[in-house]
Every structure is written in C-alpha cells, then in structure tokens.
Design an enzyme around this catalytic site. Sequence first.
Site, PDB file in Angstrom:
ATOM      1  N   SER A  83      -2.260  22.496 -30.426  1.00  0.00           N
ATOM      2  CA  SER A  83      -3.018  22.809 -29.212  1.00  0.00           C
ATOM      3  C   SER A  83      -3.770  21.590 -28.685  1.00  0.00           C
ATOM      4  O   SER A  83      -4.444  21.671 -27.659  1.00  0.00           O
ATOM      5  CB  SER A  83      -4.018  23.937 -29.499  1.00  0.00           C
ATOM      6  OG  SER A  83      -4.839  23.601 -30.597  1.00  0.00           O
TER       7      SER A  83
ATOM      8  N   ASN B 255     -12.183  28.724 -37.804  1.00  0.00           N
ATOM      9  CA  ASN B 255     -12.300  30.000 -37.072  1.00  0.00           C
ATOM     10  C   ASN B 255     -13.655  30.149 -36.390  1.00  0.00           C
ATOM     11  O   ASN B 255     -13.731  30.522 -35.225  1.00  0.00           O
ATOM     12  CB  ASN B 255     -12.045  31.175 -38.022  1.00  0.00           C
ATOM     13  CG  ASN B 255     -10.642  31.145 -38.592  1.00  0.00           C
ATOM     14  OD1 ASN B 255      -9.808  30.347 -38.155  1.00  0.00           O
ATOM     15  ND2 ASN B 255     -10.366  31.986 -39.570  1.00  0.00           N
TER      16      ASN B 255
ATOM     17  N   THR C 145     -12.910  48.423  11.639  1.00  0.00           N
ATOM     18  CA  THR C 145     -12.452  49.253  10.523  1.00  0.00           C
ATOM     19  C   THR C 145     -10.978  49.447  10.809  1.00  0.00           C
ATOM     20  O   THR C 145     -10.570  49.540  11.979  1.00  0.00           O
ATOM     21  CB  THR C 145     -13.173  50.621  10.464  1.00  0.00           C
ATOM     22  OG1 THR C 145     -12.944  51.309  11.683  1.00  0.00           O
ATOM     23  CG2 THR C 145     -14.685  50.449  10.269  1.00  0.00           C
ATOM     24  N   HIS C 146     -10.153  49.470   9.740  1.00  0.00           N
ATOM     25  CA  HIS C 146      -8.688  49.539   9.902  1.00  0.00           C
ATOM     26  C   HIS C 146      -8.166  48.376  10.757  1.00  0.00           C
ATOM     27  O   HIS C 146      -7.139  48.512  11.415  1.00  0.00           O
ATOM     28  CB  HIS C 146      -8.253  50.870  10.509  1.00  0.00           C
ATOM     29  CG  HIS C 146      -8.923  52.062   9.892  1.00  0.00           C
ATOM     30  ND1 HIS C 146      -8.443  52.693   8.778  1.00  0.00           N
ATOM     31  CD2 HIS C 146     -10.097  52.702  10.208  1.00  0.00           C
ATOM     32  CE1 HIS C 146      -9.253  53.697   8.447  1.00  0.00           C
ATOM     33  NE2 HIS C 146     -10.279  53.713   9.297  1.00  0.00           N
TER      34      HIS C 146
ATOM     35  N   SER D  89       2.290  20.339  10.697  1.00  0.00           N
ATOM     36  CA  SER D  89       3.648  20.702  10.301  1.00  0.00           C
ATOM     37  C   SER D  89       4.527  19.477  10.446  1.00  0.00           C
ATOM     38  O   SER D  89       4.323  18.651  11.346  1.00  0.00           O
ATOM     39  CB  SER D  89       4.162  21.813  11.220  1.00  0.00           C
ATOM     40  OG  SER D  89       5.576  21.815  11.244  1.00  0.00           O
TER      41      SER D  89
ATOM     42  N   LYS E  82       1.295  22.328  15.519  1.00  0.00           N
ATOM     43  CA  LYS E  82       0.701  23.156  14.481  1.00  0.00           C
ATOM     44  C   LYS E  82      -0.540  22.540  13.842  1.00  0.00           C
ATOM     45  O   LYS E  82      -0.615  21.352  13.588  1.00  0.00           O
ATOM     46  CB  LYS E  82       1.735  23.412  13.352  1.00  0.00           C
ATOM     47  CG  LYS E  82       2.827  24.372  13.716  1.00  0.00           C
ATOM     48  CD  LYS E  82       2.343  25.784  14.045  1.00  0.00           C
ATOM     49  CE  LYS E  82       1.849  26.538  12.829  1.00  0.00           C
ATOM     50  NZ  LYS E  82       2.951  27.078  12.008  1.00  0.00           N
TER      51      LYS E  82
ATOM     52  N   ASN F   9      -2.618  24.079  10.572  1.00  0.00           N
ATOM     53  CA  ASN F   9      -2.553  25.206   9.649  1.00  0.00           C
ATOM     54  C   ASN F   9      -3.789  25.314   8.755  1.00  0.00           C
ATOM     55  O   ASN F   9      -4.281  24.300   8.253  1.00  0.00           O
ATOM     56  CB  ASN F   9      -1.312  25.079   8.757  1.00  0.00           C
ATOM     57  CG  ASN F   9      -0.024  25.130   9.568  1.00  0.00           C
ATOM     58  OD1 ASN F   9       0.039  25.817  10.587  1.00  0.00           O
ATOM     59  ND2 ASN F   9       0.968  24.378   9.121  1.00  0.00           N
TER      60      ASN F   9
ATOM     61  N   GLU G  58      -5.631  29.595   2.915  1.00  0.00           N
ATOM     62  CA  GLU G  58      -4.391  30.212   2.429  1.00  0.00           C
ATOM     63  C   GLU G  58      -4.210  29.949   0.939  1.00  0.00           C
ATOM     64  O   GLU G  58      -3.843  30.840   0.168  1.00  0.00           O
ATOM     65  CB  GLU G  58      -3.182  29.644   3.182  1.00  0.00           C
ATOM     66  CG  GLU G  58      -3.096  30.092   4.621  1.00  0.00           C
ATOM     67  CD  GLU G  58      -1.996  29.333   5.360  1.00  0.00           C
ATOM     68  OE1 GLU G  58      -0.815  29.610   5.112  1.00  0.00           O
ATOM     69  OE2 GLU G  58      -2.316  28.438   6.158  1.00  0.00           O
TER      70      GLU G  58
ATOM     71  N   TYR H 110      -9.644  36.753 -37.390  1.00  0.00           N
ATOM     72  CA  TYR H 110      -8.994  35.716 -36.597  1.00  0.00           C
ATOM     73  C   TYR H 110      -7.478  35.769 -36.728  1.00  0.00           C
ATOM     74  O   TYR H 110      -6.944  35.966 -37.812  1.00  0.00           O
ATOM     75  CB  TYR H 110      -9.488  34.314 -37.019  1.00  0.00           C
ATOM     76  CG  TYR H 110      -8.767  33.215 -36.259  1.00  0.00           C
ATOM     77  CD1 TYR H 110      -9.215  32.798 -35.004  1.00  0.00           C
ATOM     78  CD2 TYR H 110      -7.588  32.633 -36.764  1.00  0.00           C
ATOM     79  CE1 TYR H 110      -8.533  31.835 -34.284  1.00  0.00           C
ATOM     80  CE2 TYR H 110      -6.905  31.668 -36.047  1.00  0.00           C
ATOM     81  CZ  TYR H 110      -7.376  31.274 -34.808  1.00  0.00           C
ATOM     82  OH  TYR H 110      -6.701  30.332 -34.094  1.00  0.00           O
TER      83      TYR H 110
ATOM     84  N   GLN I  98      -5.529  31.109 -30.138  1.00  0.00           N
ATOM     85  CA  GLN I  98      -5.369  29.763 -29.587  1.00  0.00           C
ATOM     86  C   GLN I  98      -4.903  29.834 -28.128  1.00  0.00           C
ATOM     87  O   GLN I  98      -5.135  28.907 -27.350  1.00  0.00           O
ATOM     88  CB  GLN I  98      -4.377  28.984 -30.444  1.00  0.00           C
ATOM     89  CG  GLN I  98      -4.168  27.553 -30.021  1.00  0.00           C
ATOM     90  CD  GLN I  98      -3.490  26.747 -31.106  1.00  0.00           C
ATOM     91  OE1 GLN I  98      -4.070  26.497 -32.147  1.00  0.00           O
ATOM     92  NE2 GLN I  98      -2.245  26.367 -30.885  1.00  0.00           N
TER      93      GLN I  98
ATOM     94  N   LYS J 163      -7.142  29.549 -24.496  1.00  0.00           N
ATOM     95  CA  LYS J 163      -7.724  28.375 -23.849  1.00  0.00           C
ATOM     96  C   LYS J 163      -7.144  28.052 -22.482  1.00  0.00           C
ATOM     97  O   LYS J 163      -7.892  27.846 -21.522  1.00  0.00           O
ATOM     98  CB  LYS J 163      -7.612  27.170 -24.778  1.00  0.00           C
ATOM     99  CG  LYS J 163      -8.575  27.337 -25.934  1.00  0.00           C
ATOM    100  CD  LYS J 163      -8.388  26.347 -27.030  1.00  0.00           C
ATOM    101  CE  LYS J 163      -9.041  26.892 -28.272  1.00  0.00           C
ATOM    102  NZ  LYS J 163      -8.394  28.136 -28.792  1.00  0.00           N
TER     103      LYS J 163
HETATM  104  N1  ARG Z   1      -6.645  25.659 -32.761  1.00  0.00           N
HETATM  105  C1  ARG Z   1      -7.111  26.887 -33.310  1.00  0.00           C
HETATM  106  C2  ARG Z   1      -7.495  27.852 -32.173  1.00  0.00           C
HETATM  107  O1  ARG Z   1      -7.598  27.417 -31.088  1.00  0.00           O
HETATM  108  C3  ARG Z   1      -8.307  26.636 -34.154  1.00  0.00           C
HETATM  109  C4  ARG Z   1      -8.558  27.678 -35.216  1.00  0.00           C
HETATM  110  C5  ARG Z   1      -7.456  27.662 -36.179  1.00  0.00           C
HETATM  111  N2  ARG Z   1      -7.753  28.424 -37.321  1.00  0.00           N
HETATM  112  C6  ARG Z   1      -6.825  28.738 -38.214  1.00  0.00           C
HETATM  113  N3  ARG Z   1      -7.184  29.408 -39.233  1.00  0.00           N
HETATM  114  N4  ARG Z   1      -5.585  28.364 -38.057  1.00  0.00           N
HETATM  115  O2  ARG Z   1      -7.663  29.046 -32.354  1.00  0.00           O
END
Ligand code: ARG
Length: 465
Positions: free
Chosen positions: A30, A117, A162-163, A284, A290, A292, A297, A324, A329, A332
């Site tokens: 990651s 964790n 309205t509408h 455009s 144009k 825009n 948008e 966990y 992961q 993120k």
């Molecule tokens: N990169 C992991 C995450 O984002 C970190 C925690 C990993 N923990 C584990 N026991 N493998 O969740």
Amino acid sequence: MSNQFEKKSEAWSALFSEPTSELVKRYTASVAFDRRLWRADIAGSRAHAEMLAMQGVIAAADLAAIESGLATIASEIENGSFEWRLDLEDVHLNIEARLVELAGDAGKRLHTGRSRNDQVATDVRLWLRDEIRTIRALLADLQLALVGLADKHTETILPGFTHLQVAQPVSLAHHLLAYVEMFSRDAERMGEVYARTNRLPLGAAALAGTSYPLDREAVAKALGMDGICRNSIDAVSDRDFAIEFTAAAALCMVHVSRFSEELVLWMNQSFGFIELADRFCTGSSIMPQKKNPDVPELARGKTGRVAGHLMGLLMLMKGQPLAYNKDNQEDKEPLFDSVDTLQDTLRVFVELVPGIGVKAEAMESAAAKGYATATDLADYLVKKGVPFRDAHEAVAHAVKHAIQQGIALGDLTLEALQGFHPAITSDVRGVLTLRGSIASRTVEGGTAPERVKSEIARHRARLRR
Ligand code: ARG
C-alpha cells in the site's frame, strides 16, 4: 548494525520458508498511496515513544535516538531523498525500517506495545482530523462568498421555481442564502464527525490490548485527541469514522452539485440569468461562439465519485468479522480521493462565486412572464374575507384570461380583474408587482428584503467568530 529489515526485508520472515511472491508483494503493498500518511505516522510514533520512556518501558537514551531518527526521516521525506520501498509494504514498515537503520536497537524498541493495527487506525484518524479542519475552513469561506454576493442582491428579483416552473418571486439573495444554510449544516456535520474521529486507538495493539503499562490518555493528549477508543477490538477494526466522513462529504458534494446545476441552467441562453468569469469557462475546439461552464459541470460529475466512495467503504466494512482484517487497507484510496475532491471543489467555488455576473433584468423579466404574483392575488382576496379555495379558483380564471391575451396579471384593467372577483378594488395594484410580493413575505425565513438583510447580518456574525 544488525537490521533484520535489511537482511530479509520483511518483519515476520523467520517463520516463512520461502519469500513472498513478487506478484503478491505488489498486490498487498500500500506504500504507493499510504505514504501520504507519513506525517501522522511520525507524530504517532513520537507520542508513543515519549510515553514509553515516561512509563519506564524504554530508556531515555532510546527515546533520544528514536526522536532524532524520526526527525531525520521527516526531513528526508520532505526533501524527497527518502527511499520508499515497495518490498517494505506500507508507510509504517518503510519508516520503521529506516529508523532501525538510523537508530539501531532503539529503533527496534519503538514498536513495543504497538501493532500496525492500532498504528494505522491512529494514523488515518490523525490525518483525517486535520483534513476536516481544512474542510471546515473552506466551508466557512464559501458561505462568506455566498453571503457577500447575496448582500448585493436583496432587491434583485429571481423567479422562484417549483417543478422548474415559475412559482413565486424571491430575491436572488434569499435563494443564495438557501445554499448558505446547506453548507452551514455540512460544516456542522463535519464538526460532529471530527469529534468521533479524534479518538486514540494506540494501546489496542493487535486487538486485545497490551501488558505494558501504557498511558493511553497521555498519548491522546500529546496528539491533541479528545480521548481514547474504549475497546481495543473496536479500536483496530471499525472504520465508521471514515464512512461517516465520506457520507458527510458526499452530501456536501450533492449541495455543490445542485448549485452547479442551477449555474449551468442560469448560464444557458434561454435563461441568460448569469455570466461566469471567463477564467472559469472553456471554449470549444470547433464552435467559435461557445463558452462552457466546465467548472460547475465537473463539480456535478465529481459528486458521483464521492457518493461512490461512500458505497465502496460501506461494502468494505459489511462482511468483516472482528477485529482487524487486511480489507481495511482498502479504506485509504476512497477516503483520500473523497478529501481531495471535496477540498478542490470547495476551493474552486470559493473563487467562482464572487465572479458570478448577475443579469438582474433577465431574472426579473422571467419572473414577470410567469404569473408569479398569482398567489399574492389569491392572498389579497383571502384578506378581504374570500375563502382560500374560492380565491384560488377566481385567480386561476384571471391567469387563464391573461395568458390568452398574452399579457401579465398586472396589465389587466381593474374592471377586468373585478370580473373575476367583485372583492377586488384599486388597492390591488401593489400586490400584483414583483417587488410588492417579495416585500410582503415578512414571515421568519421569508424572502422580504428586511428579513434577508438580517439573515445576512446573522450569518456574518456567526462566520466571522
Ligand atoms: N497497511 C495496513 C493497512 O493499511 C497496515 C496494517 C497492517 N496490519 C496487519 N496486521 N497486516 O491496513
């Protein structure tokens, strides 16, 4: 200096009889995205190490070596010389491995009483907490921009729909303040999410807590957090704070999107209500005429991805047994993208709103064409003692007649109006004008200019605090 990360490149290798496959390393890593958490990771490690030393779990000399190592790492990351290694999987192991290189055994002691964790849960919470602060500041700026524009248009007539059909006249200011209310609730929601996000997981360790005498409250305080997560299993396993943040972000984007839709419509030649400053428009490549409204948008379009991230995070969580799981992961990228999308969108709108050019005559003549004061005429009759349903019926006939003649209600002669209801007298003129209509709506929360001006003052006092 002995460094097991260097030799084997994984923290758990002693048990393994063959190295992790390259494909699996790439699949599970990651670091490409979670390196963005590095500041929070270092802040959390520093607070953890200080507490370990305070509690006598590590020596003062170890703390000094850890702090100086972390400071070096922070400057290496900042100046771009830090070498991020995919084989070290994530931001946590990358930083820890470098710390062991720099601080030796002291670096290896940092992870005492801690697991990735509780570390990752802490990092994400710290990071998100700070981003929420930025979002709240941007929401305040956007509200001030809308209030600033509203202040110039408390007497500017806009057809209220309205509408999407002309309904009743309102002032442009009143319409803009509707968005101020929405964004102020968004800011409030973000504040509530902040309070639940700003809690400390560290001390939960892998899931069960730890036997070291950690002072969790001290760590929370050092990190500016409002207390600790009370249950170690919950602390490492739930991401509800990320989900509710994304829900609040999606809803805020929905508000931006509704505003965007109106800007796009208002800029259309058939409405011709506004112009956007040229720096917010594009042309455009084929049609020379144009201009825009790309920015609204795009904001409307980007709302879909934030709403999608909300769904993604809900689905990420739904099947996970405690505690966990590596699934987490995956929290993120959707979270990061939601933050980036919302912040960029708000930044753009803070700039765009003051550049909205209002074409007041076009707004007013659209309101005038739509028989927008028909309700006022009915209310006039009610005030003369006519039951509302009868008044409604009489006015409907008057409007039908005016439409057939191709004229406005106010253009009907007094005699013609009296033909629809005998209670109508010459004092009717005032209620048939657009300005008379908005001026009469003095109820709290109504569009009367006096009401709207005091709302503008209230918002300014609230936002400048
Ligand atoms: N990169 C992991 C995450 O984002 C970190 C925690 C990993 N923990 C584990 N026991 N493998 O969740």
